[in-house]
Design a protein around this motif. Structure first.
Motif, PDB file in Angstrom:
ATOM      1  N   THR A 118      89.513  89.127  14.441  1.00  0.00           N
ATOM      2  CA  THR A 118      90.164  90.408  14.477  1.00  0.00           C
ATOM      3  C   THR A 118      89.871  91.013  13.742  1.00  0.00           C
ATOM      4  O   THR A 118      90.078  91.805  13.440  1.00  0.00           O
ATOM      5  N   ASP A 119      88.228  91.073  13.253  1.00  0.00           N
ATOM      6  CA  ASP A 119      87.692  92.330  12.491  1.00  0.00           C
ATOM      7  C   ASP A 119      86.329  91.748  12.559  1.00  0.00           C
ATOM      8  O   ASP A 119      85.421  91.445  11.781  1.00  0.00           O
ATOM      9  N   TYR A 124      94.787  86.348  18.297  1.00  0.00           N
ATOM     10  CA  TYR A 124      93.861  85.444  18.034  1.00  0.00           C
ATOM     11  C   TYR A 124      94.633  84.006  17.432  1.00  0.00           C
ATOM     12  O   TYR A 124      94.603  83.173  17.639  1.00  0.00           O
ATOM     13  N   SER A 128      88.005  84.157  10.922  1.00  0.00           N
ATOM     14  CA  SER A 128      89.332  85.022  11.739  1.00  0.00           C
ATOM     15  C   SER A 128      87.824  85.137  13.101  1.00  0.00           C
ATOM     16  O   SER A 128      87.765  86.000  13.757  1.00  0.00           O
ATOM     17  N   GLU A 178      87.241  92.513  19.396  1.00  0.00           N
ATOM     18  CA  GLU A 178      88.144  92.546  18.120  1.00  0.00           C
ATOM     19  C   GLU A 178      89.404  92.747  18.937  1.00  0.00           C
ATOM     20  O   GLU A 178      90.069  93.099  20.114  1.00  0.00           O
ATOM     21  N   PRO A 188      94.556  91.926  18.082  1.00  0.00           N
ATOM     22  CA  PRO A 188      95.244  91.738  16.550  1.00  0.00           C
ATOM     23  C   PRO A 188      95.156  90.200  16.358  1.00  0.00           C
ATOM     24  O   PRO A 188      95.729  89.415  16.858  1.00  0.00           O
ATOM     25  N   GLU A 189      96.093  90.260  14.806  1.00  0.00           N
ATOM     26  CA  GLU A 189      95.703  89.073  14.807  1.00  0.00           C
ATOM     27  C   GLU A 189      96.183  88.368  15.400  1.00  0.00           C
ATOM     28  O   GLU A 189      96.468  87.165  15.592  1.00  0.00           O
TER      29      GLU A 189
END
Length: 249
Positions: free
Chosen positions: A40-41, A72, A83, A66, A68-69
């Motif tokens: 996510t990052d 994920y 993450s 990467e 989006p949360e």
């Protein structure tokens, strides 16, 4: 990877889930083939690599996509605090069997006889990798490549041979089985080609494995203490082997 979500869904069945930065780091270090990895990052993950794993930073830079949360968390059943998650190709059984059977062995094989606890099995694999053991073999129904075991092993399944076998399929070598009635391990020298066998957390060694044992040994323990945790027992035994302690058997 142009579409990591699509790739993930295509590969999920049959792949090894690497749950978290450290699992991915270790898998990459020990040669795992990783077709897809998400986070996510990206910036935070690569900063973590700069700090903790600069040796694989460039590889992670190429692998990580990467997302989006929400994406994920939809892909990973138990999102890791870092993450980061990836899918790896499981090593072939044939390659692991060859590694376990290779002679002369320069390090023991750890045998978990009918283990029950997935987390304990993962911790043992992590220990075995750290000590440079030839491999970890389980008997019984527990899958040593279960996602919870891999999570507990922090990706170090790729640093040693991990397989499930029957007692009859165990590689050759003298079997040193841990048993409360055995002789104090401090009086035994564990050879490099030993199979170090540990019973289940609840019921101990099976009759089949006990019959295969060449030596029964025990760990020193204060009276009235019931037992050690399985991973603790393996750690103590591997340390004794690595230190070359005891008299020749």
């Amino acid at each position: 990877m142009n579409d990591p979500v699509r790739a993930w869904r295509q590969l999920a069945d049959g792949s090894v889930l690497l749950d978290g930065f450290h699992a991915l780091k270790h898998a990459v270090r020990f040669g795992a083939r990783v077709p897809v990895a998400v986070t996510t990052d990206r910036r935070a993950a690569l900063e973590l690599a700069d700090e903790l794993a600069p040796d694989v930073r460039a590889v992670l830079d190429e692998l990580l996509t990467e997302v989006p949360e929400a994406t994920y968390t939809a892909l990973v059943p138990r999102p890791h605090p870092t993450s980061v998650a990836a899918l790896a190709v499981r090593p072939s059984r044939a390659a692991h069997l060859e590694a376990l059977a290779r002679t002369p062995r320069t390090a023991p094989v750890v045998v978990l006889d009918n283990p029950r606890n997935l987390g304990n099995a993962g911790a043992v694999i992590r220990l075995a990798a750290g000590f440079g053991a030839t491999g970890v073999v389980t008997t019984g129904t527990l899958d040593p490549w279960h996602p919870t075991v891999v999570r507990g092993g922090a990706g170090l399944h790729f640093a040693t041979a991990v397989e499930r076998l029957t007692v009859d399929e165990l590689p050759t070598g003298p079997v040193f089985a841990l048993d409360p009635e055995g002789e104090d391990i401090r009086g035994s020298k564990l050879p490099d080609d030993a199979l170090l066998a540990f019973g289940s957390e609840r019921s101990g060694l099976s009759a089949e494995l006990r019959a295969r044992a060449d030596h029964l040994v025990s760990l020193p323990m204060r009276p009235q203490v019931s037992s050690y945790n399985l991973a603790t027992s393996v750690a103590m035994t591997l340390f004794h082997w690595s230190a070359g302690g005891g008299a020749p058997v």
